[in-house]
Design a protein around this motif. Structure first.
Motif, mmCIF file in Angstrom:
data_model
loop_
_atom_site.group_PDB
_atom_site.id
_atom_site.type_symbol
_atom_site.label_atom_id
_atom_site.label_comp_id
_atom_site.label_asym_id
_atom_site.label_seq_id
_atom_site.Cartn_x
_atom_site.Cartn_y
_atom_site.Cartn_z
ATOM 1 N N THR A 178 0.869 -1.176 0.000
ATOM 2 C CA THR A 178 0.000 0.000 0.000
ATOM 3 C C THR A 178 0.909 1.229 0.000
ATOM 4 O OG1 THR A 178 -1.444 -1.278 1.433
ATOM 5 C CG2 THR A 178 -1.959 1.059 1.193
ATOM 6 N N TYR A 218 -1.843 6.805 4.011
ATOM 7 C CA TYR A 218 -2.035 7.080 5.449
ATOM 8 C C TYR A 218 -2.462 8.531 5.673
ATOM 9 C CZ TYR A 218 -1.051 7.397 10.437
ATOM 10 O OH TYR A 218 -1.170 7.575 11.795
ATOM 11 N N ASN A 219 -3.518 8.707 6.430
ATOM 12 C CA ASN A 219 -3.981 10.061 6.761
ATOM 13 C C ASN A 219 -4.786 10.021 8.064
ATOM 14 O OD1 ASN A 219 -4.949 12.643 6.879
ATOM 15 N ND2 ASN A 219 -6.420 12.396 5.202
ATOM 16 N N HIS A 220 -4.092 10.201 9.180
ATOM 17 C CA HIS A 220 -4.852 10.134 10.436
ATOM 18 C C HIS A 220 -5.609 11.428 10.727
ATOM 19 C CE1 HIS A 220 -0.886 11.192 12.744
ATOM 20 N NE2 HIS A 220 -1.544 12.292 12.439
ATOM 21 N N ARG A 259 -7.789 12.410 8.576
ATOM 22 C CA ARG A 259 -9.043 12.211 7.839
ATOM 23 C C ARG A 259 -10.219 12.380 8.806
ATOM 24 N NH1 ARG A 259 -8.202 7.227 6.577
ATOM 25 N NH2 ARG A 259 -7.182 7.573 4.590
ATOM 26 N N ILE A 290 -17.410 5.331 12.247
ATOM 27 C CA ILE A 290 -16.568 5.591 13.431
ATOM 28 C C ILE A 290 -17.315 6.497 14.417
ATOM 29 C CG2 ILE A 290 -14.382 6.569 14.240
ATOM 30 C CD1 ILE A 290 -13.125 5.635 11.593
ATOM 31 N N GLU A 329 -9.600 10.767 12.610
ATOM 32 C CA GLU A 329 -9.348 9.364 12.964
ATOM 33 C C GLU A 329 -8.312 9.268 14.082
ATOM 34 O OE1 GLU A 329 -8.726 6.746 9.616
ATOM 35 O OE2 GLU A 329 -10.617 7.339 8.694
ATOM 36 N N GLU A 373 -15.551 -4.474 5.384
ATOM 37 C CA GLU A 373 -16.536 -3.399 5.396
ATOM 38 C C GLU A 373 -16.945 -2.919 3.995
ATOM 39 O OE1 GLU A 373 -18.080 -1.012 7.596
ATOM 40 O OE2 GLU A 373 -17.920 -2.654 9.012
ATOM 41 N N GLN A 375 -8.459 4.147 -3.660
ATOM 42 C CA GLN A 375 -8.742 5.217 -2.699
ATOM 43 C C GLN A 375 -8.992 6.513 -3.484
ATOM 44 O OE1 GLN A 375 -5.491 5.916 0.078
ATOM 45 N NE2 GLN A 375 -6.943 6.216 1.746
ATOM 46 N N TYR A 435 -10.081 -0.202 11.759
ATOM 47 C CA TYR A 435 -11.103 0.721 11.256
ATOM 48 C C TYR A 435 -10.629 2.164 11.080
ATOM 49 C CZ TYR A 435 -14.358 -3.045 12.602
ATOM 50 O OH TYR A 435 -15.016 -4.244 12.727
ATOM 51 N N ASN A 436 -9.411 2.473 11.501
ATOM 52 C CA ASN A 436 -8.945 3.856 11.338
ATOM 53 C C ASN A 436 -7.431 3.913 11.153
ATOM 54 O OD1 ASN A 436 -7.655 3.982 14.020
ATOM 55 N ND2 ASN A 436 -9.733 4.055 14.840
ATOM 56 N N ASP A 437 -6.946 5.011 10.577
ATOM 57 C CA ASP A 437 -5.493 5.241 10.476
ATOM 58 C C ASP A 437 -5.026 5.800 11.810
ATOM 59 O OD1 ASP A 437 -5.745 4.570 7.824
ATOM 60 O OD2 ASP A 437 -5.088 6.497 7.028
ATOM 61 N N ASP A 441 -9.981 -2.014 6.740
ATOM 62 C CA ASP A 441 -11.370 -2.507 6.637
ATOM 63 C C ASP A 441 -11.976 -2.373 5.243
ATOM 64 O OD1 ASP A 441 -11.533 0.257 6.691
ATOM 65 O OD2 ASP A 441 -13.093 0.362 8.220
ATOM 66 N N HIS A 473 -13.445 0.098 4.095
ATOM 67 C CA HIS A 473 -14.562 1.056 4.113
ATOM 68 C C HIS A 473 -14.131 2.275 3.309
ATOM 69 C CE1 HIS A 473 -17.408 4.015 5.582
ATOM 70 N NE2 HIS A 473 -18.057 3.105 6.267
ATOM 71 N N ASP A 507 -13.318 5.821 2.574
ATOM 72 C CA ASP A 507 -12.333 5.919 1.564
ATOM 73 C C ASP A 507 -10.976 5.366 2.045
ATOM 74 O OD1 ASP A 507 -11.479 6.764 -0.983
ATOM 75 O OD2 ASP A 507 -10.692 8.607 -0.149
ATOM 76 N N HIS A 508 -11.016 4.286 2.807
ATOM 77 C CA HIS A 508 -9.775 3.633 3.211
ATOM 78 C C HIS A 508 -9.229 2.807 2.044
ATOM 79 C CE1 HIS A 508 -11.257 3.940 7.620
ATOM 80 N NE2 HIS A 508 -10.536 4.980 7.286
ATOM 81 N N ASN A 509 -7.915 2.676 2.022
ATOM 82 C CA ASN A 509 -7.268 2.061 0.866
ATOM 83 C C ASN A 509 -7.592 0.558 0.754
ATOM 84 O OD1 ASN A 509 -5.046 0.942 -0.873
ATOM 85 N ND2 ASN A 509 -4.614 3.136 -0.984
ATOM 86 N N ARG A 525 -6.202 -1.658 -1.022
ATOM 87 C CA ARG A 525 -5.002 -2.498 -1.061
ATOM 88 C C ARG A 525 -4.587 -2.949 0.342
ATOM 89 N NH1 ARG A 525 -0.885 -0.629 -5.688
ATOM 90 N NH2 ARG A 525 -1.685 -2.262 -7.046
#
Lengths: 109, 407
Positions: free
Chosen positions: A14, A19-21, A23, A29, A59, B17, B61, B237-239, B252, B254, B256-258, B260
């Motif tokens: 990937t 990665y984007n925390h 977001r 969530i 997130e 998800e 994504q 479920y989250n970054d 997951d 979901h 707009d999570h990647n 891949r």
């Protein structure tokens, strides 16, 4: 994998850019947090304030809150902090470096 | 009983998800016509009335960054094309673009809901679907969102809920984990880590912390041959930051999570079982998605036996009550075991003679029937649900005939 397998499928990595925390949290969530917030009410000690979910926007914020709440509920799942181990390693490495410098200085002298 | 079932000691369910069958696996029909995927001619009207065809241009994504609606009224629009509830209306799967457009997406962006992945873009899911068993007829349990759908996987019912709100368990129905443990068996939910935690909500977390473990524990349990008889795995479920300054990506899938990263997670879970010879021959792994996430699928959800609950018109938001007597939109579902012949396709509603319908109540239904045999305190819908273990046969495939993933 120690064993060699005949049929191996490569899986692409990937990209780091995924990665984007920061977001903003999804509806999923947001509801997960709401459920944990309900639970927090039952665990709240006198004088303590309930977490204000409207302040949890990203997130990263969500993950911090979920970690705090999950640790309360599932203490056996708490992962041991690794900092101590790293510091020791760093200290060891620093000692080795300092020693080798001393040896070099002595040789030059 | 086939040897595959006779030897079976562990059932592992990995629930991802929000992706529909056609979006993830629809492209496989060109390789194998028995897979009920896409011909390429399926269409939906956009807001200008133009008919838009499905396109093999799904992105990992950034394409569905506006999370497509999958709450009850939104899914109603997707299934019935905008025909309001009332006697005689027929499902036509023509409201997907309309639904996405009502969320404020541009005409162009709303067409992305018709996108699907070419099989080579998803090497893990494609490999598992073509090497083991793919289900043509696995549907989400409710035409609605995550929480109520996941409830069916844990309890065989959502206790009358069609939304994301907190719900409470109603006696005498217990979760599959409690049923197993009370009968002297072993069961666990593995969430990814504490920062991601679980979607299986307060009920279980509050009362049964002992049934939870982390994904790290799952890997250790696989390596140490201490895997419970039944395991349910939740992706991340989250970054969030990882230990030692690393980065943990949501796996997951979901939007707009990647996507891949989800592929890698599925591969890691499969590998943990596949590379332990003892576990590999005694485990069945089900990879399934909780619901379609608002993304296009062409198969009309069929009717189902009601679980005895009803959601009022006020709860559904459509102006009509829902009696849990029809299913949600179709999702990918793949069963993995070395006892499954390569290329197994479990027929669905496209085959009126031998096709079978699966949904998430089949999960506690199958696990209960397999490990506990007779167990009464469950809904009639769960009791009558199909077993997803039927693809297991008498023949063990040679080790050299089964793939591993290099992750």
């Amino acid at each position: 994998m120690d064993k060699k397998y005949k049929l191996v499928q490569k899986v692409p990595k990937t990209p780091k850019s995924a990665y984007n925390h920061h977001r903003f949290i999804s509806s999923l969530i947001h509801h997960q947090l709401k459920h944990f917030n309900e639970l927090e009410k039952s665990l709240l000690k006198a004088g303590k304030k309930l977490t204000d979910l409207s302040r949890i926007k990203t997130e990263l914020h969500a993950s911090k809150y979920l970690k705090k709440m999950t640790a309360l509920l599932h203490p056996q799942g708490v992962e041991k902090p690794q900092k101590t181990v790293r510091r020791k390693k760093v200290r060891k490495a620093a000692k080795v470096r300092a020693k080798s410098k001393q040896v070099k200085r002595r040789r030059r002298a | 009983m086939p040897a595959g079932l006779d030897k079976l000691k562990h059932i592992v369910v990995l629930m991802m998800e929000n992706r529909s069958f056609d979006h993830m696996l629809g492209g496989l029909m060109k390789q194998n016509p028995r897979i009920n995927g896409l011909t390429g001619n399926e269409v939906n009207p956009d807001m200008t009335g133009t008919m838009v065809k499905v396109q093999p241009n799904a992105k990992f994504q950034g394409q569905l960054d506006h999370d497509p609606d999958h709450h009850f009224p939104g899914v109603d629009l997707q299934i019935f094309g905008g025909t309001p509830p009332g006697a005689g209306r027929a499902a036509n799967m023509q409201g997907f673009i309309k639904s996405y457009a009502t969320q404020g997406t541009s005409t162009n962006a709303s067409r992305a809901i018709m996108s699907y992945f070419p099989p080579d873009q998803l090497p893990v899911l494609t490999r598992l679907a073509t090497e083991y068993a793919v289900f043509n007829g696995w549907f989400s349990s409710i035409p609605g969102p995550t929480i109520c759908n996941r409830a069916f996987a844990h309890y065989g019912t959502s206790f009358g809920n069609v939304d994301m709100n907190l719900f409470y368990i109603q006696d005498p129905i217990a979760s599959i984990y409690e049923r197993m443990i009370q009968a002297g068996h072993t069961a666990k939910i593995y969430y990814y880590d504490q920062q991601s935690s679980t979607m299986e909500i307060v009920n279980l977390l509050k009362n049964q912390p002992k049934i939870f473990g982390s994904y790290k524990q799952f890997i250790a349990d696989c390596n140490g041959n201490t895997l419970p008889e039944y395991s349910f795995i939740e992706p991340c479920y989250n970054d969030h930051p990882g230990p030692g300054g690393g980065q943990i990506l949501a796996s997951d899938q979901h939007p707009d999570h990647n996507v891949r990263e989800g592929e890698r997670f599925i591969a890691n879970t499969y590998n943990a079982i596949r590379t332990n010879p003892q576990l590999w021959e005694t485990t069945a792994l089900l990879v399934v998605y909780d619901e379609h996430g608002g993304i296009y699928d062409h198969v009309v959800p069929p009717a189902v036996q009601s679980d005895g609950y009803s959601a009022s018109a006020a709860k559904t938001g459509t102006g009509e009550a829902f009696n849990f007597d029809r299913l949600g939109i179709r999702v990918p579902a793949i069963l993995v075991s070395p006892y499954i012949p390569r290329g197994t396709v479990v027929a669905g509603p496209e085959d009126p003679n031998s096709g079978r319908i699966f949904e998430h109540a089949c999960i506690p239904g199958t696990v209960t029937s397999f490990f506990l045999k007779n167990y009464d305190n469950r809904t009639i819908r769960e009791k009558n649900s199909q077993s997803f273990l039927t693809p297991l046969t008498n023949t063990l495939r040679p080790d050299d005939d089964c793939w591993v993933f290099a992750v």
